[in-house]
Design a protein around this motif. Structure first.
Motif, PDB file in Angstrom:
ATOM      1  N   VAL A  51     -77.438  24.093 -18.618  1.00 54.63           N
ATOM      2  CA  VAL A  51     -76.353  25.031 -18.907  1.00 54.63           C
ATOM      3  C   VAL A  51     -76.964  26.366 -19.330  1.00 54.63           C
ATOM      4  CG1 VAL A  51     -74.296  25.487 -20.283  1.00 54.63           C
ATOM      5  CG2 VAL A  51     -74.875  23.131 -19.663  1.00 54.63           C
ATOM      6  N   TYR A  52     -76.680  27.399 -18.531  1.00 53.31           N
ATOM      7  CA  TYR A  52     -77.225  28.726 -18.793  1.00 53.31           C
ATOM      8  C   TYR A  52     -76.104  29.714 -19.114  1.00 53.31           C
ATOM      9  CZ  TYR A  52     -81.740  27.123 -17.015  1.00 53.31           C
ATOM     10  OH  TYR A  52     -82.924  26.449 -16.846  1.00 53.31           O
ATOM     11  N   GLU A  53     -76.504  30.778 -19.762  1.00 52.02           N
ATOM     12  CA  GLU A  53     -75.536  31.766 -20.222  1.00 52.02           C
ATOM     13  C   GLU A  53     -74.799  32.423 -19.071  1.00 52.02           C
ATOM     14  OE1 GLU A  53     -75.303  35.291 -23.589  1.00 52.02           O
ATOM     15  OE2 GLU A  53     -77.252  34.688 -22.789  1.00 52.02           O
ATOM     16  N   VAL A  54     -75.438  32.574 -17.930  1.00 53.08           N
ATOM     17  CA  VAL A  54     -74.783  33.230 -16.801  1.00 53.08           C
ATOM     18  C   VAL A  54     -73.535  32.455 -16.382  1.00 53.08           C
ATOM     19  CG1 VAL A  54     -76.124  32.046 -14.983  1.00 53.08           C
ATOM     20  CG2 VAL A  54     -75.193  34.334 -14.554  1.00 53.08           C
ATOM     21  N   GLU A  55     -73.577  31.124 -16.470  1.00 52.06           N
ATOM     22  CA  GLU A  55     -72.421  30.307 -16.114  1.00 52.06           C
ATOM     23  C   GLU A  55     -71.338  30.401 -17.187  1.00 52.06           C
ATOM     24  OE1 GLU A  55     -71.377  25.788 -14.531  1.00 52.06           O
ATOM     25  OE2 GLU A  55     -73.245  26.143 -15.626  1.00 52.06           O
ATOM     26  N   ALA A  56     -71.733  30.313 -18.444  1.00 54.88           N
ATOM     27  CA  ALA A  56     -70.759  30.424 -19.533  1.00 54.88           C
ATOM     28  C   ALA A  56     -70.057  31.780 -19.486  1.00 54.88           C
ATOM     29  CB  ALA A  56     -71.447  30.224 -20.879  1.00 54.88           C
ATOM     30  N   ASP A  57     -70.816  32.824 -19.227  1.00 54.10           N
ATOM     31  CA  ASP A  57     -70.245  34.168 -19.166  1.00 54.10           C
ATOM     32  C   ASP A  57     -69.253  34.285 -18.006  1.00 54.10           C
ATOM     33  OD1 ASP A  57     -70.304  37.074 -20.017  1.00 54.10           O
ATOM     34  OD2 ASP A  57     -70.927  37.262 -17.929  1.00 54.10           O
TER      35      ASP A  57
END
Length: 496
Positions: free
Chosen positions: A450-456
């Protein structure tokens, strides 16, 4: 005075999102409000199937089954990243349903709606077929047919995204507190999470609140209706996988009900569902020990791996708001939908949505908008089945070919992560990755892939406002990541 729109849609489940998409695509101005989150209730608690409903044939629901069978292939072409074919194996038990009855039902199932993508049904011997792996030896004769799988909550989110991109305004986390007719309009008061309010003026109102449809009618609109719904709870359990292979199973039980066992998230089996009529708040349902034992018992009856409540890694329950057709048996209550149009002697139209199933959401939306069009001076033609959902514009609807191309294009991604992104986002994967060339470009690593680009992306584009929304509705990452990842995401979302 508030700006006037054509349509105020109440409810961010599959029906509300589908209606918003259909209406705005016909040139109507639309506002949708959802009190909690997209697919927060029934629409994320289904059996995850796009299916005709084989057992509905026993209740002579031929129109519903035909419509659903036709829709299977429409939806497969609209969203091949989140919807895909699935073969179902039905081990035969002659004392429950004779073979001739099953053959007749499958013949109708094969031909009632026509098939272009999905293969026909067939009979097999489990002892001589790979589908028999993991099944008890006492079951040999079986029937196999086709339906499809769907990521249900993502289907809602993608309809909502498409509606917004076409011009609809969505207020997620915003409750309709009350609404009243004012001449030829509805004046709706909407309340944000912080308690502040604003008004929406609309020429028509759609009550697509699912299990809360009667609450909206009575408590918020002040309208008495002779229509009724029955709240039917369906519960599912998830256990370590019971068999290898991509096939699902449909199991008959002595009470004449059926239970699905479906491959889930790579290493699990999803088992469900129950049918229990409930009273009270549909937002506070949970599986009971009796339901868990019921589902474990049926699965253990057929599979070599016996399971008990201790094997359950996750469970969920949802409430189906079925139109009350006076059936005495919860399993026999119609899954068809009823569209109740109220014009109150020429006043602003109110359309109440009763019942429905996820497979036929698009047809329900079409019919709902078509009921309102003459009252809104709109005559635009149907369109929604001819345009892919966001990320679904995959050449030839060939997902596996697309996934192979993606793995080459984004060689820096671990293969499993590239495949998951392709499944979740389709062609929108490029938008989500935002030009990333390395893992470092994906931002903070929360762990577990899980990376920030997906959460964002999910926060900006798909209205995911909490870690729970991301991990359990926009995805099912909650089954795969550890507590540290969940805590880190909760902190990230809390920062706004």
């Amino acid at each position: 005075m508030a700006e006037t729109v054509d349509l105020l849609v109440v409810g961010g489940g599959i029906n509300g999102a589908g209606i918003a998409r259909d209406a705005v695509g016909r040139g109507l101005s639309v506002v949708l409000c959802e009190a909690r989150d997209l697919a927060a209730a029934t629409s994320s608690a289904s059996s995850k199937l796009i299916h005709g409903g084989l057992r509905y044939l026993e209740y002579y629901e031929f129109r519903l089954v035909r419509e659903a069978l036709i829709e299977r292939e429409v939806l497969l072409k609209m969203a091949p990243h989140i919807i895909w074919p699935l073969r179902f194996v039905l081990p035969h038990q002659p004392h429950l349903r004779p073979a001739w009855m099953i053959r007749a039902g499958l013949f109708l199932y094969d031909h009632l709606g026509g098939r272009d993508i999905l293969p026909a049904s067939e009979g097999i011997r489990l002892s001589k077929h790979s589908y028999g792996q993991g099944v008890k030896n006492e079951f040999d004769k079986a029937f196999v047919y086709s339906d499809a799988w769907v990521e249900d909550a993502r289907l809602v989110a993608l309809n909502a995204v498409d509606a917004a991109e076409r011009g609809a305004v969505l207020h997620v986390g915003t409750k309709l507190t009350q609404a009243r007719r004012d001449g030829g309009h509805w004046i709706g008061t909407l309340t944000r999470p912080d308690g502040s309010t604003f008004e929406v003026r609309a020429r028509a109102l759609v009550n697509a609140a699912g299990p809360w449809v009667m609450d909206v009618l009575g408590s918020r609109l002040g309208i008495n209706s002779d229509k009724r719904i029955r709240l039917i709870k369906g519960s599912h359990i998830v256990v370590p996988k019971l068999h290898d292979g991509d096939q699902a199973f449909i199991l008959q039980n002595d009470d004449k009900r059926i239970v699905f066992v479906i491959p889930y998230q790579g290493k699990f089996s999803l088992i469900g569902t129950t049918d229990i009529e409930i009273q009270g708040d549909p937002g506070k349902v949970a599986i009971t020990p009796e339901e868990t034992d019921y589902l474990c018992s049926i699965a253990s009856r057929y599979f070599q791996k016996s399971i008990t409540a201790s094997d359950v890694v996750w469970s969920y329950s949802g409430v189906r708001p079925l139109y009350d057709d006076a059936s005495s048996n919860a399993s026999a209550v119609t899954r068809d939908y009823v569209l109740d149009l109220d014009t109150a002697e020429g006043g602003a139209p109110l359309l109440n949505i009763f019942g429905g199933k996820i497979t036929t959401y698009r047809k329900l939306a079409e019919h709902a908008v078509e009921k309102l069009q003459p009252l809104l001076g709109n005559s635009a033609k149907t369109w929604s089945g001819m345009q892919p959902l966001p990320g679904g514009d995959i050449s030839g609807a060939d997902f596996e070919g697309f996934a192979k191309e993606i793995s080459g294009r984004y060689g820096f991604l671990p293969p499993a992560l590239a495949y998951r992104y392709a499944r979740a986002y389709g062609t929108r994967m490029a938008t989500m990755l935002n030009g990333a060339k390395s893992l470092d470009d994906l931002g903070r690593d929360f762990g577990g892939g899980v990376y920030e680009v997906e959460a964002d992306y999910l926060k900006r584009v798909e209205w995911a406002g909490t870690a729970e929304a991301m991990l359990w509705r926009r995805s099912k990452l909650g089954l795969h990541v550890g507590e540290s990842t969940k805590a880190a995401l909760e902190e990230w979302f809390a920062k706004g």
